[in-house]
Design a protein around this motif. Sequence first.
Motif, short mmCIF file in Angstrom:
data_model
loop_
_atom_site.label_atom_id
_atom_site.label_comp_id
_atom_site.label_asym_id
_atom_site.label_seq_id
_atom_site.Cartn_x
_atom_site.Cartn_y
_atom_site.Cartn_z
N THR A 57 0.73 -1.25 0.04
CA THR A 57 0.00 0.16 -0.04
C THR A 57 0.94 1.19 0.25
O THR A 57 1.90 1.39 0.63
CB THR A 57 -0.88 -0.03 1.09
OG1 THR A 57 -1.85 -0.97 1.16
CG2 THR A 57 -1.87 1.48 1.30
N GLY A 58 0.85 2.14 -1.03
CA GLY A 58 1.47 2.99 -1.02
C GLY A 58 1.76 3.76 -2.52
O GLY A 58 0.82 3.23 -3.48
N SER A 59 2.56 4.70 -2.80
CA SER A 59 2.69 5.36 -4.16
C SER A 59 4.13 5.46 -4.47
O SER A 59 4.98 5.45 -3.46
CB SER A 59 1.97 6.65 -4.47
OG SER A 59 2.27 7.47 -3.30
N PHE A 60 4.49 5.62 -5.72
CA PHE A 60 5.76 5.96 -6.01
C PHE A 60 5.59 6.87 -7.49
O PHE A 60 4.72 6.85 -8.47
CB PHE A 60 6.61 4.59 -6.33
CG PHE A 60 6.02 3.96 -7.62
CD1 PHE A 60 6.45 4.21 -8.74
CD2 PHE A 60 5.57 2.75 -7.26
CE1 PHE A 60 5.88 3.57 -10.19
CE2 PHE A 60 5.29 1.82 -8.22
CZ PHE A 60 5.44 2.20 -9.69
N GLU B 216 13.96 7.03 -6.19
CA GLU B 216 12.75 7.13 -5.19
C GLU B 216 11.94 6.09 -5.31
O GLU B 216 11.19 5.78 -4.23
CB GLU B 216 12.03 8.72 -5.33
CG GLU B 216 11.00 8.96 -4.50
CD GLU B 216 11.83 9.32 -3.21
OE1 GLU B 216 11.05 9.71 -2.18
OE2 GLU B 216 13.00 9.19 -2.87
N ALA B 217 11.46 5.55 -6.51
CA ALA B 217 10.47 4.77 -6.54
C ALA B 217 10.73 3.39 -6.07
O ALA B 217 10.09 2.82 -5.19
CB ALA B 217 10.09 4.41 -8.37
N LEU B 218 12.13 2.91 -6.33
CA LEU B 218 12.59 1.66 -5.78
C LEU B 218 12.56 1.63 -4.12
O LEU B 218 12.11 0.65 -3.54
CB LEU B 218 13.96 1.54 -6.13
CG LEU B 218 13.79 0.87 -7.89
CD1 LEU B 218 15.47 0.77 -8.35
CD2 LEU B 218 13.11 -0.06 -8.42
N ARG B 219 12.91 2.87 -3.74
CA ARG B 219 13.21 3.06 -2.28
C ARG B 219 11.81 3.02 -1.55
O ARG B 219 11.60 2.31 -0.59
CB ARG B 219 13.63 4.43 -1.93
CG ARG B 219 13.89 4.71 -0.50
CD ARG B 219 14.54 5.93 -0.23
NE ARG B 219 13.68 7.06 -0.47
CZ ARG B 219 12.60 7.30 0.23
NH1 ARG B 219 12.55 6.71 1.43
NH2 ARG B 219 11.73 8.48 -0.09
N LEU B 220 10.80 3.36 -2.40
CA LEU B 220 9.47 3.64 -1.56
C LEU B 220 8.72 2.35 -1.76
O LEU B 220 7.80 2.20 -1.03
CB LEU B 220 8.73 4.74 -2.43
CG LEU B 220 9.06 6.18 -2.20
CD1 LEU B 220 8.12 7.13 -2.89
CD2 LEU B 220 8.63 6.53 -0.63
N VAL B 221 9.15 1.71 -2.59
CA VAL B 221 8.37 0.25 -2.83
C VAL B 221 8.90 -0.84 -1.85
O VAL B 221 8.42 -1.47 -1.06
CB VAL B 221 8.36 -0.29 -4.13
CG1 VAL B 221 7.81 -1.77 -4.20
CG2 VAL B 221 7.16 0.56 -5.10
N PHE B 222 10.30 -0.77 -1.85
CA PHE B 222 11.06 -2.21 -1.34
C PHE B 222 11.42 -1.94 0.02
O PHE B 222 11.57 -2.95 0.86
CB PHE B 222 12.09 -2.56 -2.30
CG PHE B 222 11.62 -2.96 -3.66
CD1 PHE B 222 10.92 -4.02 -3.73
CD2 PHE B 222 11.89 -2.14 -4.80
CE1 PHE B 222 10.32 -4.72 -5.06
CE2 PHE B 222 11.55 -2.74 -6.10
CZ PHE B 222 10.83 -3.85 -6.16
N VAL B 223 11.86 -0.78 0.30
CA VAL B 223 12.35 -0.45 1.92
C VAL B 223 11.47 -0.85 2.99
O VAL B 223 11.73 -1.66 3.60
CB VAL B 223 12.69 1.06 1.91
CG1 VAL B 223 13.29 1.20 3.37
CG2 VAL B 223 14.23 1.26 1.16
N PRO B 224 9.98 -0.44 2.50
CA PRO B 224 9.03 -0.70 3.70
C PRO B 224 8.67 -2.44 3.89
O PRO B 224 8.64 -2.65 4.96
CB PRO B 224 7.83 -0.06 2.91
CG PRO B 224 8.18 1.29 2.42
CD PRO B 224 9.51 0.59 1.47
#
Length: 302
Positions: free
Chosen positions: A268-271, A278-286
């Motif tokens: 759940t989230g967006s990129f 930024e997109a990779l960080r927002l998806v995979f870090v969480p």
Amino acid sequence: MAEDFKDHQLAKWLNGELSEEELREHFTPEDLLKFRQILDEVDRWTPDLETEVFSPEVVTRQEKQGKVRRLWLPLSVAASILILLAAGILFINKSDQVRYATAAGETRDIALPDGRSTIILAANSSVSWTDKSWSAAQRQVNLKGKGFLQVEEGSPFIVNTSSGKVEVLGTSFEVHEFESGLQVNCYQGTVKATVTGQSPMMVNAGESYLYFEGQWEAKAEVSDAAPQWLNNESSFENAPLRQVIKTLESEYNLKTDAGTINLSRRFTGSFPNNNLDEALRLVFVPLSITYELKGDRLYLSE
């Protein structure tokens, strides 16, 4: 003399000096649709530098803003369009199929054959239809990938995908087909989504349904008036990781090696669709997933 006059009127329209309403006084709606299809193909055309077949010296593109795209073309192009129409050449293949596609990171606004309905293709997607699939009784398109459709009321409208079909009369909605899944978001009106072997799912305005790994999941709410990817952002609510990765691949032209990652995990989230790091960080870090990018290849591990 009559053909010269039509050439002149068409050239004025291409130059933005004549509205489509005024053009209708001299051409049929079918001709106008053919003009748009030809112009769209010219817009994408890459010339062969070795063999000159068609070479207007200047073609300046202006993006379509809500209505019909306008291009500046010389009078010879207008005449060429009329010649092509007379010859019955509509830039379609031998099966009379019309097809439009987008590249990675690209969106595209396409007018559909009824002259009133539209589809905006998301990145790395395609839509196609044939002359036979459009009639007074029914309208049909084939969609691969993701698209946002705005359908005017009229005969039944069907979107065919590899997973199933979505049927409407007049509404705005989004269809996203991906491996093992189909998501339908309805923004106005009501649509009916049918997957082979499953009971039809009625999707009302403000609702979203996901078909994934053999079953329809519980209804989710849609609060936006249109998909967020129209604003250069991809947004997800409890989406399978497989769907999220597919979207990343489409937006950034990636190939993914997921290893042993569970692609049924939820995100759940967006990129952003214009910042890969930024997109990779927002998806995979969480999700505590380790990622490594080598060229256009994305490697995932836990």
